[in-house]
Write an enzyme that holds these catalytic residues in place. Structure first.
Site, PDB file in Angstrom:
ATOM      1  N   ASP A 112     -19.091  23.043  -4.215  1.00  0.00           N
ATOM      2  CA  ASP A 112     -18.170  24.076  -3.748  1.00  0.00           C
ATOM      3  C   ASP A 112     -17.580  23.630  -2.415  1.00  0.00           C
ATOM      4  OD1 ASP A 112     -20.525  24.519  -2.237  1.00  0.00           O
ATOM      5  OD2 ASP A 112     -20.145  26.669  -2.086  1.00  0.00           O
ATOM      6  N   TYR A 139     -16.443  23.057   1.508  1.00  0.00           N
ATOM      7  CA  TYR A 139     -17.091  23.152   2.813  1.00  0.00           C
ATOM      8  C   TYR A 139     -16.863  24.559   3.359  1.00  0.00           C
ATOM      9  CZ  TYR A 139     -17.172  18.008   2.720  1.00  0.00           C
ATOM     10  OH  TYR A 139     -17.380  16.695   2.396  1.00  0.00           O
ATOM     11  N   PHE A 171     -15.276  16.995  -1.397  1.00  0.00           N
ATOM     12  CA  PHE A 171     -15.752  16.047  -0.398  1.00  0.00           C
ATOM     13  C   PHE A 171     -14.744  15.761   0.711  1.00  0.00           C
ATOM     14  CE2 PHE A 171     -18.295  15.065  -4.179  1.00  0.00           C
ATOM     15  CZ  PHE A 171     -19.573  15.202  -3.654  1.00  0.00           C
ATOM     16  N   HIS A 183     -27.032  12.504  -5.241  1.00  0.00           N
ATOM     17  CA  HIS A 183     -25.954  13.055  -4.418  1.00  0.00           C
ATOM     18  C   HIS A 183     -25.890  12.309  -3.090  1.00  0.00           C
ATOM     19  CE1 HIS A 183     -23.640  16.064  -2.140  1.00  0.00           C
ATOM     20  NE2 HIS A 183     -23.224  16.499  -3.313  1.00  0.00           N
TER      21      HIS A 183
END
Length: 225
Positions: free
Chosen positions: A64, A66, A77, A186
């Site tokens: 989701d 920031y 990202f 991740h």
């Protein structure tokens, strides 16, 4: 929430007529009216605006947006120019440097990737300020899953980069043998050393694209200053 006006519209317009989307639209509208929500409303669908479906060559799935001020602008990202680079993106840049020798830039804006056919898609497209994954129950995943299925149906080689368990759960939808699916840990500081570093996703994607007769992605994000 803005409108989609490119070839994504044909694939996603059926979603707009479903009951879940009416509820999603209402919930998101109420959140923006009552709270600080990211990204700005005009940026919610940026991943689709910047990377039309027919141009998609790579998909990178995030969780989701920031949730701190000025960061999110609708691409997974990525952060706005001038905003401090978040830790996960710092690790992405480090792996990119180790993999392809790219220098680590002074900014975290990944628009250059999006314009080359890298769909930077979060599974949830909005978030309340300071509350990660706060909109997870709104129905966004149903909408973005429809987008992922649409990409899976494209009959040309496309690479999917799935970082972390949440992204890897999407692999069940990716059954087209033309595509490449890469999975690793991740890039967050909590898990990057458990298999993200050393996974070399960027060179592997470029080798895949070149083998299919396509231009590789220019992954280097240039300095702004």
């Amino acid at each position: 929430m803005g409108a989609i006006n490119n070839d994504w519209l044909e694939k996603l317009s059926p979603e707009f007529r479903k009951p879940y989307y009416a509820r999603l639209y209402q919930l998101v509208s109420e959140e923006y009216a009552r709270y600080q929500v990211y990204p700005p409303q005009g940026d919610i669908l940026n991943a689709f605006h910047l990377t039309p479906l027919h141009e998609v060559r790579v998909v990178i799935i995030g969780q989701d947006p920031y949730h701190e001020p000025g960061q999110a602008h609708g691409l997974s990202f990525s952060v706005q120019p001038g905003v401090k680079i978040p830790p996960s993106l710092e690790n992405i840049y480090q792996e990119l440097s180790d993999d392809l020798g790219c220098y680590i830039p002074d900014n975290g804006c990944l628009t250059k990737w999006a314009r080359q056919g890298v769909l930077l898609l979060n599974s949830v497209l909005t978030v309340r300020a300071h509350q990660a994954f706060s909109h997870a129950g709104f129905g966004w995943q149903t909408f973005t899953d429809a987008a992922i299925r649409a990409v899976n149906e494209e009959q040309r080689p496309i690479a999917f980069i799935l970082w972390g368990r949440s992204a890897q759960e999407k692999s069940a939808m990716l059954n087209n043998p033309k595509h490449l699916v890469l999975k690793s840990a991740h890039p967050s500081p909590l898990s990057a050393y458990r298999g993200f570093f050393g996974s070399r996703p960027f060179s592997r994607v470029n080798h895949f694209l070149e083998a299919a007769g396509q231009q590789p992605i220019d992954w280097q994000i240039e300095n702004i200053k």
